[in-house]
Design an enzyme around this catalytic site. Structure first.
Site, mmCIF file in Angstrom:
data_model
loop_
_atom_site.group_PDB
_atom_site.id
_atom_site.type_symbol
_atom_site.label_atom_id
_atom_site.label_comp_id
_atom_site.label_asym_id
_atom_site.label_seq_id
_atom_site.Cartn_x
_atom_site.Cartn_y
_atom_site.Cartn_z
ATOM 1 N N HIS A 45 0.815 -1.173 -0.003
ATOM 2 C CA HIS A 45 0.039 -0.045 -0.244
ATOM 3 C C HIS A 45 0.911 1.338 0.017
ATOM 4 C CE1 HIS A 45 -3.780 2.591 0.825
ATOM 5 N NE2 HIS A 45 -2.780 3.247 1.334
ATOM 6 N N GLY A 92 -7.970 14.127 -9.997
ATOM 7 C CA GLY A 92 -9.036 13.153 -10.215
ATOM 8 C C GLY A 92 -8.535 11.766 -9.444
ATOM 9 N N HIS A 97 -4.689 4.404 -3.444
ATOM 10 C CA HIS A 97 -3.515 3.142 -3.316
ATOM 11 C C HIS A 97 -2.879 3.495 -4.731
ATOM 12 C CE1 HIS A 97 -2.308 -1.142 -2.477
ATOM 13 N NE2 HIS A 97 -1.910 -0.918 -3.669
ATOM 14 N N HIS A 99 -1.659 3.491 -8.362
ATOM 15 C CA HIS A 99 -1.981 2.683 -9.761
ATOM 16 C C HIS A 99 -1.547 3.518 -10.992
ATOM 17 C CE1 HIS A 99 -5.534 5.182 -8.406
ATOM 18 N NE2 HIS A 99 -5.842 5.142 -9.586
HETATM 19 P P1 AMP Z 1 -8.138 7.176 -10.019
HETATM 20 O O1 AMP Z 1 -9.287 8.219 -10.397
HETATM 21 O O2 AMP Z 1 -6.790 7.412 -10.940
HETATM 22 O O3 AMP Z 1 -7.988 7.045 -8.620
HETATM 23 O O4 AMP Z 1 -8.506 5.836 -10.539
HETATM 24 C C1 AMP Z 1 -9.473 4.840 -9.891
HETATM 25 C C2 AMP Z 1 -9.892 3.883 -10.896
HETATM 26 O O5 AMP Z 1 -10.239 2.567 -10.102
HETATM 27 C C3 AMP Z 1 -11.065 4.258 -11.759
HETATM 28 O O6 AMP Z 1 -10.693 4.481 -13.050
HETATM 29 C C4 AMP Z 1 -11.914 3.343 -11.161
HETATM 30 O O7 AMP Z 1 -12.984 2.958 -12.464
HETATM 31 C C5 AMP Z 1 -11.293 2.011 -10.832
HETATM 32 N N1 AMP Z 1 -12.041 1.189 -10.028
HETATM 33 C C6 AMP Z 1 -12.855 1.503 -8.911
HETATM 34 N N2 AMP Z 1 -12.966 0.552 -8.368
HETATM 35 C C7 AMP Z 1 -12.842 -0.844 -9.064
HETATM 36 C C8 AMP Z 1 -12.891 -2.105 -8.979
HETATM 37 N N3 AMP Z 1 -13.494 -2.590 -8.031
HETATM 38 N N4 AMP Z 1 -12.208 -2.870 -9.935
HETATM 39 C C9 AMP Z 1 -11.411 -2.288 -10.726
HETATM 40 N N5 AMP Z 1 -11.467 -0.872 -11.065
HETATM 41 C C10 AMP Z 1 -12.033 -0.252 -10.134
HETATM 42 ZN ZN ZN Z 2 -4.269 -0.025 -0.468
#
Ligand code: AMP
Ligand code: ZN
Length: 113
Positions: A45, A92, A97, A99
Site C-alpha cells: 500500500h 481526479g 492506493h 496505480h
Molecule cells: P483514479 O481516479 O486515478 O484514482 O482511478 C481509480 C480507478 O479505479 C477508476 O478508473 C475506477 O474506475 C477504478 N476502480 C474503482 N473500483 C474498481 C474495482 N472494484 N475494480 C477495478 N477498478 C476499479
Molecule cells: Zn491499499
C-alpha cells in the site's frame, strides 16, 4: 483494512486480473475509458505518487515496464497507448492506493480533461 485495492490484492473483492507477480498486480478497470483500460498496482500500500522514495525506484520501474508489456500484448505498442498516474484531488485521484492507468485502442486527445 479499508483500502479498495488492498482488498482486491488480498482476494477479498474480485477483479479481472491480467497480471500478477510478487510485487505487482494488474487488473481491468471496472469503468473502462478505452478498449484497453488496465490498472497496474503495487501490492504494497502506497497512497499516492507523493509517498514514494528513492527505495521505490525499482518498484516504479517495474510498474512502468509492466504497463508497456501489457500494452504490447494487445499490440498497442505500435499504434500507441497512454499511461497515467493521477495524484490527489485536482488530478481526479479517487482510489488512494497508487496505480498506473494503461489505456489503449482508441485515439487519445490532448490536453486531457
Ligand atoms: P483514479 O481516479 O486515478 O484514482 O482511478 C481509480 C480507478 O479505479 C477508476 O478508473 C475506477 O474506475 C477504478 N476502480 C474503482 N473500483 C474498481 C474495482 N472494484 N475494480 C477495478 N477498478 C476499479
Ligand atoms: Zn491499499
Amino acid at each position: 483494512m479499508s483500502c479498495l485495492f488492498c482488498k482486491i490484492i488480498a482476494g477479498e473483492i474480485p477483479a479481472s486480473k491480467v497480471y500478477e507477480d510478487d510485487q505487482l498486480i494488474a487488473f481491468n478497470d471496472i469503468n473502462p475509458q478505452a478498449p484497453m483500460h488496465v490498472l497496474v498496482v503495487p501490492k504494497r500500500h502506497v497512497a499516492t505518487l507523493n509517498d514514494l522514495s528513492a527505495s521505490d525506484d525499482g518498484l516504479v520501474g517495474a510498474m512502468v515496464r509492466r504497463a508497456a508489456a501489457l500494452a504490447k500484448e494487445k499490440s498497442f505498442d505500435g499504434p500507441g497507448y497512454r499511461t497515467v498516474f493521477n495524484c490527489n484531488g485536482q488530478a481526479g485521484q479517487t482510489v488512494f492506493h497508487l496505480h498506473l492507468h494503461v489505456l489503449g485502442g482508441r485515439t487519445m486527445t490532448w490536453p486531457p480533461g
